[in-house]
Design a protein around this motif. Structure first.
Motif, mmCIF file in Angstrom:
data_model
loop_
_atom_site.group_PDB
_atom_site.id
_atom_site.type_symbol
_atom_site.label_atom_id
_atom_site.label_comp_id
_atom_site.label_asym_id
_atom_site.label_seq_id
_atom_site.Cartn_x
_atom_site.Cartn_y
_atom_site.Cartn_z
ATOM 1 N N THR A 23 0.825 -1.209 0.000
ATOM 2 C CA THR A 23 0.000 0.000 0.000
ATOM 3 C C THR A 23 0.857 1.255 0.000
ATOM 4 O OG1 THR A 23 -0.229 0.154 2.403
ATOM 5 C CG2 THR A 23 -1.902 -1.105 1.228
ATOM 6 N N TYR A 24 2.038 1.155 0.566
ATOM 7 C CA TYR A 24 2.957 2.293 0.565
ATOM 8 C C TYR A 24 3.817 2.316 -0.692
ATOM 9 C CZ TYR A 24 2.170 3.872 5.322
ATOM 10 O OH TYR A 24 1.619 4.396 6.445
ATOM 11 N N MET A 25 4.437 1.194 -0.988
ATOM 12 C CA MET A 25 5.463 1.165 -2.025
ATOM 13 C C MET A 25 4.884 1.139 -3.439
ATOM 14 S SD MET A 25 7.707 1.473 0.172
ATOM 15 C CE MET A 25 9.021 1.710 -0.984
ATOM 16 N N LYS A 26 3.709 0.588 -3.610
ATOM 17 C CA LYS A 26 2.982 0.553 -4.880
ATOM 18 C C LYS A 26 3.661 -0.270 -5.970
ATOM 19 C CE LYS A 26 0.853 4.958 -3.959
ATOM 20 N NZ LYS A 26 0.734 6.334 -4.347
ATOM 21 N N ASN A 27 4.615 -1.092 -5.601
ATOM 22 C CA ASN A 27 5.142 -2.051 -6.569
ATOM 23 C C ASN A 27 5.699 -3.261 -5.825
ATOM 24 O OD1 ASN A 27 8.166 -2.078 -6.443
ATOM 25 N ND2 ASN A 27 7.873 0.103 -6.846
ATOM 26 N N GLN A 28 5.706 -4.373 -6.518
ATOM 27 C CA GLN A 28 6.013 -5.659 -5.919
ATOM 28 C C GLN A 28 7.431 -5.736 -5.357
ATOM 29 O OE1 GLN A 28 5.346 -8.898 -8.612
ATOM 30 N NE2 GLN A 28 5.850 -10.458 -7.096
ATOM 31 N N TRP A 101 -8.375 -0.562 -6.247
ATOM 32 C CA TRP A 101 -7.050 -0.526 -5.609
ATOM 33 C C TRP A 101 -6.218 0.635 -6.147
ATOM 34 C CZ3 TRP A 101 -4.267 -1.046 -1.702
ATOM 35 C CH2 TRP A 101 -2.885 -0.908 -1.798
ATOM 36 N N GLN A 102 -6.264 0.870 -7.443
ATOM 37 C CA GLN A 102 -5.502 1.976 -8.023
ATOM 38 C C GLN A 102 -5.953 3.308 -7.439
ATOM 39 O OE1 GLN A 102 -6.276 1.116 -12.153
ATOM 40 N NE2 GLN A 102 -4.219 0.289 -12.460
ATOM 41 N N GLU A 103 -7.240 3.463 -7.241
ATOM 42 C CA GLU A 103 -7.757 4.702 -6.658
ATOM 43 C C GLU A 103 -7.366 4.828 -5.187
ATOM 44 O OE1 GLU A 103 -8.850 7.150 -8.333
ATOM 45 O OE2 GLU A 103 -9.048 6.082 -10.214
ATOM 46 N N VAL A 104 -7.428 3.723 -4.444
ATOM 47 C CA VAL A 104 -7.005 3.740 -3.042
ATOM 48 C C VAL A 104 -5.520 4.079 -2.966
ATOM 49 C CG1 VAL A 104 -6.638 2.334 -0.971
ATOM 50 C CG2 VAL A 104 -8.791 2.161 -2.209
ATOM 51 N N ALA A 105 -4.714 3.460 -3.819
ATOM 52 C CA ALA A 105 -3.264 3.689 -3.816
ATOM 53 C C ALA A 105 -2.916 5.132 -4.168
ATOM 54 C CB ALA A 105 -2.578 2.730 -4.786
ATOM 55 N N ALA A 106 -3.789 5.803 -4.903
ATOM 56 C CA ALA A 106 -3.521 7.183 -5.302
ATOM 57 C C ALA A 106 -3.901 8.198 -4.214
ATOM 58 C CB ALA A 106 -4.277 7.504 -6.589
ATOM 59 N N LEU A 107 -4.602 7.747 -3.195
ATOM 60 C CA LEU A 107 -5.014 8.653 -2.121
ATOM 61 C C LEU A 107 -3.812 9.088 -1.294
ATOM 62 C CD1 LEU A 107 -8.186 6.830 -0.732
ATOM 63 C CD2 LEU A 107 -8.133 8.926 -2.088
ATOM 64 N N PRO A 108 -3.930 10.230 -0.620
ATOM 65 C CA PRO A 108 -2.871 10.620 0.319
ATOM 66 C C PRO A 108 -2.693 9.539 1.393
ATOM 67 C CG PRO A 108 -4.368 12.455 -0.078
ATOM 68 C CD PRO A 108 -4.971 11.244 -0.736
ATOM 69 N N VAL A 114 -5.674 4.182 6.556
ATOM 70 C CA VAL A 114 -6.832 3.810 7.367
ATOM 71 C C VAL A 114 -7.841 2.999 6.550
ATOM 72 C CG1 VAL A 114 -6.617 5.651 9.080
ATOM 73 C CG2 VAL A 114 -8.020 6.026 7.061
ATOM 74 N N LEU A 115 -8.017 3.337 5.281
ATOM 75 C CA LEU A 115 -8.920 2.540 4.443
ATOM 76 C C LEU A 115 -8.399 1.121 4.283
ATOM 77 C CD1 LEU A 115 -9.855 5.142 1.682
ATOM 78 C CD2 LEU A 115 -11.403 4.131 3.357
ATOM 79 N N TYR A 116 -7.109 0.985 4.081
ATOM 80 C CA TYR A 116 -6.514 -0.345 3.946
ATOM 81 C C TYR A 116 -6.709 -1.159 5.225
ATOM 82 C CZ TYR A 116 -3.155 -4.069 3.884
ATOM 83 O OH TYR A 116 -2.584 -5.301 3.990
ATOM 84 N N LEU A 117 -6.364 -0.580 6.359
ATOM 85 C CA LEU A 117 -6.468 -1.309 7.626
ATOM 86 C C LEU A 117 -7.910 -1.661 7.958
ATOM 87 C CD1 LEU A 117 -3.847 0.612 9.785
ATOM 88 C CD2 LEU A 117 -3.634 -1.704 8.851
ATOM 89 N N ARG A 147 -13.239 7.881 1.959
ATOM 90 C CA ARG A 147 -14.384 7.349 1.196
ATOM 91 C C ARG A 147 -14.918 8.396 0.222
ATOM 92 N NH1 ARG A 147 -16.698 5.843 6.604
ATOM 93 N NH2 ARG A 147 -15.909 3.765 7.028
ATOM 94 N N LYS A 148 -14.979 9.644 0.691
ATOM 95 C CA LYS A 148 -15.486 10.714 -0.170
ATOM 96 C C LYS A 148 -14.573 10.909 -1.381
ATOM 97 C CE LYS A 148 -16.985 15.498 -0.225
ATOM 98 N NZ LYS A 148 -17.176 16.730 0.538
#
Length: 164
Positions: A23-28, A101-108, A114-117, A147-148
């Motif tokens: 979720t932080y690094m955004k790559n494998q 997931w791409q949208e979640v990963a793009a969030l600050p 918190v969304l991930y957890l 969420r918004k």
């Protein structure tokens, strides 16, 4: 921690630490590096743990800190990409998950974490607050704002519709 305890802990928590790092690094590759370093630190950890949940929270804290450190590095700041291998292509549901997931990963970071957890790992608001060392109301607000932001990205035109 003896070798048997470490192996058991590794097999039990590997996926959790990897997904959190991702979720932080955004790559494998970078997520694997952070995961490996997290477990190396666990192996060399001298103090005992009170419970399985204590181990899990310790791993979470270490993985977050290592991820943040890597993201601060000059090299990492110059390259950011989303690893397309996290979700396999195929069914429409997998494509939807990939898009979300791409949208979640793009969030600050504060919203993404918190969304991930909450949604991916199933932690309660109170537990997230304890882990991140912030108040329950702060966690709730981050969830609400995250969420918004997701809704605005995933449902184009929603703001125009609401303003009518």
């Amino acid at each position: 921690m003896n070798t048997k305890e470490f192996e058991s802990c590794y097999h039990k928590h590997f996926n959790f630490v990897y997904r959190l790092s991702f979720t932080y690094m955004k790559n494998q590759a970078d997520a694997e590096d952070v995961t490996q370093e997290t477990f190396l630190r666990l192996y060399h950890q001298r103090g005992g743990f009170e419970s399985e949940e204590h181990v899990r929270r310790w791993l979470l804290r270490v993985a977050i800190n290592l991820s943040k450190d890597q993201l601060k590095s000059h090299w990492k700041q110059r390259r950011q990409e989303l690893d397309e291998n996290m979700f396999e292509t195929g069914s429409g549901r997998q494509n939807d998950q990939k898009e979300i997931w791409q949208e979640v990963a793009a969030l600050p970071e504060k919203y993404r974490l918190v969304l991930y957890l909450y949604y991916y790992e199933g932690y309660s608001v109170r537990e997230i607050g304890q882990m991140l060392r912030c108040s329950i109301s702060a966690v709730k607000m981050r969830l609400k704002r995250g969420r918004k932001l997701l809704r605005l990205e995933l449902e184009p035109g929603i703001e125009e519709w609401r303003s009518i």
